[in-house]
Design a protein around this motif. Structure first.
Motif, PDB file in Angstrom:
ATOM      1  N   VAL A 109       9.155  21.745  23.940  1.00 19.55           N
ATOM      2  CA  VAL A 109       9.264  23.144  23.511  1.00 19.55           C
ATOM      3  C   VAL A 109       8.203  23.374  22.439  1.00 19.55           C
ATOM      4  CG1 VAL A 109      10.763  24.947  22.595  1.00 19.55           C
ATOM      5  CG2 VAL A 109      11.756  23.070  23.929  1.00 19.55           C
ATOM      6  N   THR A 110       7.284  24.309  22.689  1.00 22.34           N
ATOM      7  CA  THR A 110       6.165  24.501  21.762  1.00 22.34           C
ATOM      8  C   THR A 110       6.368  25.638  20.772  1.00 22.34           C
ATOM      9  OG1 THR A 110       4.997  25.911  23.359  1.00 22.34           O
ATOM     10  CG2 THR A 110       4.509  23.540  23.423  1.00 22.34           C
ATOM     11  N   GLY A 111       7.377  26.490  20.967  1.00 18.86           N
ATOM     12  CA  GLY A 111       7.559  27.611  20.047  1.00 18.86           C
ATOM     13  C   GLY A 111       8.905  28.283  20.184  1.00 18.86           C
ATOM     14  N   GLY A 112       9.079  29.350  19.411  1.00 20.39           N
ATOM     15  CA  GLY A 112      10.308  30.129  19.452  1.00 20.39           C
ATOM     16  C   GLY A 112      11.433  29.487  18.664  1.00 20.39           C
ATOM     17  N   ASN A 113      12.570  30.164  18.632  1.00 17.82           N
ATOM     18  CA  ASN A 113      13.778  29.617  18.032  1.00 17.82           C
ATOM     19  C   ASN A 113      14.660  29.051  19.133  1.00 17.82           C
ATOM     20  OD1 ASN A 113      13.138  30.463  15.370  1.00 17.82           O
ATOM     21  ND2 ASN A 113      13.802  32.534  15.879  1.00 17.82           N
ATOM     22  N   ILE A 114      15.250  27.909  18.886  1.00 16.89           N
ATOM     23  CA  ILE A 114      16.186  27.324  19.841  1.00 16.89           C
ATOM     24  C   ILE A 114      17.565  27.842  19.455  1.00 16.89           C
ATOM     25  CG2 ILE A 114      17.140  25.186  20.775  1.00 16.89           C
ATOM     26  CD1 ILE A 114      14.459  23.847  20.173  1.00 16.89           C
ATOM     27  N   LEU A 115      18.062  28.818  20.229  1.00 16.79           N
ATOM     28  CA  LEU A 115      19.283  29.527  19.869  1.00 16.79           C
ATOM     29  C   LEU A 115      20.533  28.769  20.314  1.00 16.79           C
ATOM     30  CD1 LEU A 115      18.163  33.204  20.591  1.00 16.79           C
ATOM     31  CD2 LEU A 115      18.148  31.972  18.421  1.00 16.79           C
ATOM     32  N   ARG A 116      21.670  29.310  19.959  1.00 18.45           N
ATOM     33  CA  ARG A 116      22.948  28.633  20.162  1.00 18.45           C
ATOM     34  C   ARG A 116      23.157  28.189  21.610  1.00 18.45           C
ATOM     35  NH1 ARG A 116      28.803  30.159  17.643  1.00 18.45           N
ATOM     36  NH2 ARG A 116      29.938  28.452  18.625  1.00 18.45           N
ATOM     37  N   GLY A 117      23.511  26.930  21.764  1.00 20.08           N
ATOM     38  CA  GLY A 117      23.844  26.376  23.074  1.00 20.08           C
ATOM     39  C   GLY A 117      22.685  26.253  24.032  1.00 20.08           C
ATOM     40  N   ALA A 118      21.464  26.321  23.550  1.00 14.66           N
ATOM     41  CA  ALA A 118      20.283  26.384  24.424  1.00 14.66           C
ATOM     42  C   ALA A 118      20.247  25.282  25.481  1.00 14.66           C
ATOM     43  CB  ALA A 118      19.014  26.346  23.583  1.00 14.66           C
TER      44      ALA A 118
END
Length: 202
Positions: free
Chosen positions: A110-119
């Motif tokens: 994963v190179t970016g963004g937010n890893i949100l709940r339960g991803a």
């Protein structure tokens, strides 16, 4: 597409639904940071996929609120196929989506963004997840029940780790947490019975 690997060029911004549907020979995919939208079921039926590099988790680079489209399985879709594992992905919402993720998939970057709940909830087929410096937060239960995950390194760009994040990751043996993390939620490593080493930065 008949090849075994593909690197999508930087000129691409959006990948549409079913773009790589049933590409059964595809083992490796690299999606660049230029992509901001990945539609539902883009990689449905990619039953031989072993590794994938994604610019964010889910369907949109700009997602900030938890939904079905912020889960890893979203890009693989809800249709069953031979070689797909049924994965129930819980993210705290009333409806729990069920996606079909390639059973062969082992490695995700994963190179970016937010890893949100339960991803990555229940993604037991994964053994390695690489989080790169573009990621800034890892929310609650993001890797819960990822029972195949063995090691994880969290970069300096991540500032907070949510509750229950690695709950029941029973194969996880070592974790390295970077210098940027200022908070780690309750029960983050609860049930990590194989854990032998945790390195926490400054």
């Amino acid at each position: 597409y008949d090849g075994t690997s593909i690197t999508i060029p930087d000129s691409v911004k959006v990948i549409g639904s079913y773009a790589f549907r049933a590409c059964k020979g595809l083992t490796s995919i690299i999606i660049p940071d230029s992509v901001t939208i990945i539609a539902s079921s883009t990689f449905s039926g990619c039953s031989s996929l072993e590794s994938i590099t994604i610019p964010f988790v889910g369907g949109s680079a700009n997602a900030t609120r938890v939904s079905a489209s912020t889960l890893f399985g979203y890009i693989f879709g809800t249709s069953s196929y031979s070689g797909g594992t049924e994965v129930e992905q819980k993210n705290g919402l009333v409806n729990t989506p069920v996606y079909y993720i390639p059973s062969s998939l082992r490695s995700v970057t994963v190179t970016g963004g937010n890893i949100l709940r339960g991803a990555f909830y229940n993604c037991s087929m994964l053994t390695a997840v690489t989080i790169e410096n573009g990621v800034t937060s890892i929310s609650a239960e993001a890797f819960r029940n990822c029972t195949g995950l063995t090691t994880l390194s969290i970069p300096d760009s991540v500032t907070d780790i949510g509750t229950w994040t690695f709950y029941d990751c029973t194969s996880l043996t070592s974790v390295t947490i970077g210098n940027g993390v200022t908070s780690i939620g309750d029960y983050t490593f609860s049930g990590c019975t194989g854990l032998t080493s945790v390195t926490i930065g400054n």
